[in-house]
Design an enzyme around this catalytic site. Structure first.
Site, mmCIF file in Angstrom:
data_model
loop_
_atom_site.group_PDB
_atom_site.id
_atom_site.type_symbol
_atom_site.label_atom_id
_atom_site.label_comp_id
_atom_site.label_asym_id
_atom_site.label_seq_id
_atom_site.Cartn_x
_atom_site.Cartn_y
_atom_site.Cartn_z
ATOM 1 N N ASP A 1 0.853 -1.189 0.000
ATOM 2 C CA ASP A 1 0.000 0.000 0.000
ATOM 3 C C ASP A 1 0.890 1.241 0.000
ATOM 4 O O ASP A 1 1.963 1.235 -0.608
ATOM 5 C CB ASP A 1 -0.919 -0.026 1.233
ATOM 6 N N HIS B 1 -3.343 5.603 4.068
ATOM 7 C CA HIS B 1 -4.156 4.470 3.618
ATOM 8 C C HIS B 1 -3.550 3.138 4.046
ATOM 9 O O HIS B 1 -4.248 2.245 4.549
ATOM 10 C CB HIS B 1 -4.300 4.544 2.096
ATOM 11 N N ASN C 1 -14.121 0.564 -5.998
ATOM 12 C CA ASN C 1 -15.063 1.542 -5.444
ATOM 13 C C ASN C 1 -15.820 2.333 -6.505
ATOM 14 O O ASN C 1 -16.318 3.422 -6.223
ATOM 15 C CB ASN C 1 -14.318 2.519 -4.528
ATOM 16 N N SER D 1 -11.303 -1.053 0.165
ATOM 17 C CA SER D 1 -9.955 -1.100 0.739
ATOM 18 C C SER D 1 -9.986 -1.527 2.197
ATOM 19 O O SER D 1 -9.035 -2.121 2.713
ATOM 20 C CB SER D 1 -9.287 0.281 0.650
#
Length: 289
Positions: free
Chosen positions: A23, A58, A153, A215
């Site tokens: 990530d 994130h 998403n 996520s």
């Protein structure tokens, strides 16, 4: 919702599992995450930067969902609540603005593989279907490693990769009532769902944040998979995958009791998967493969 806490007391001797999060990086100094000093976390640097610097947040948020430390009277608790049983490997696959190249992501994933990770969590994706990338993830799966990825998403029926590759578990999101939010991807590659709305987790520099997205759903499944692998070291990755899919709660969604595009086989259930393992007929290959 995912029966994660029900697994904590089942076996105090379950083994340590290395879980990799590729990530934006990992806030190595966070008060509620496994630490570098205790050798509970390491990482892989790529062209996107150094793994222990998360200038976005994130990656740190996703890591906390899997392994925020429990029984420390602060913050939140991850699926794998004991840092002694959860070795993290953080791959800097994305830059601090959240963007990334497939080359950096694959380099970070390869670092996870080389370091011995058994579960890899990818809360990222793109729209390009690459034969090279697909072969890369197929090879990782054939090595016995389980890769879990966000479904996307965009809220439509389009694919998102690597989640939509057959060798990767694609995870969509549901809210606290088990309903798929409008943003969550709805395609025939969604395999299972997990909580992904208003999820509180760790965030840099040393705080917490509430975020929503597939996520957030993916790390829930990665954490449950790691728990199951720790209990059953003799199991293959596809047996763990099958157990999660076959034990999922299908009584959610628009057509309860059926596998449908927005919900896959249903909501991941850790304890139910643990119980299903003891049935001989669970040892089969996932149909999707």
């Amino acid at each position: 919702m995912v029966q994660g806490t029900e697994l904590w007391s089942l076996d105090q001797n379950n083994r340590s599992i290395e879980v990799c999060v590729v990530d934006t990086g990992y806030n190595a100094g966070h008060e509620d995450l496994p630490t570098v000093l205790a050798k509970q976390v390491g990482g892989t640097n790529t062209g996107a930067g150094v793994w222990f610097n998360d200038g976005h947040g994130h990656g740190t948020h996703c890591s906390g969902i899997i392994g925020a430390v429990g029984n420390n009277d602060i913050g939140v608790v991850g699926i794998r609540e004991k840092p002694t049983l959860n070795v993290f490997h953080a791959g800097k696959g994305l830059a601090d603005d959240g963007s990334g190249y497939s080359s950096n992501i694959m380099s970070a994933v390869q670092g996870c593989v080389d370091d011995g990770a058994e579960v890899i969590s990818l809360s990222l994706g793109g729209y390009k279907n690459s034969s090279i990338e697909r072969a890369f993830y197929d090879d990782i799966y054939n090595q016995g490693i389980l890769v879990v990825a966000a479904a996307g998403n965009s809220g439509n029926s389009g694919p998102l990769f690597p989640g939509s590759y057959p060798s990767v578990i694609s995870v969509s999101a549901v809210d606290q009532n088990g309903i798929r939010p409008d943003f969550s991807q709805c395609n025939n590659q969604v395999e299972i769902v997990a909580p992904g709305v208003d999820i509180m987790s760790t965030f840099p520099p040393n705080t917490y944040a509430t975020l929503s997205g597939t996520s957030m759903a993916g790390p829930h499944v990665a954490g449950i998979a790691a728990q199951l692998m720790s209990f059953f070291p003799e199991c293959t990755n596809y047996q763990i995958r099958t157990a999660m899919v076959r034990s999922a709660d299908s009584n959610i969604g628009e057509y309860p009791g059926y596998c449908n595009n927005g919900y896959g086989s249903g909501l991941v259930q850790g304890k139910a998967a643990y119980d299903l393992y003891h049935q001989k007929d669970v040892l089969v290959l996932v149909v999707r493969m």
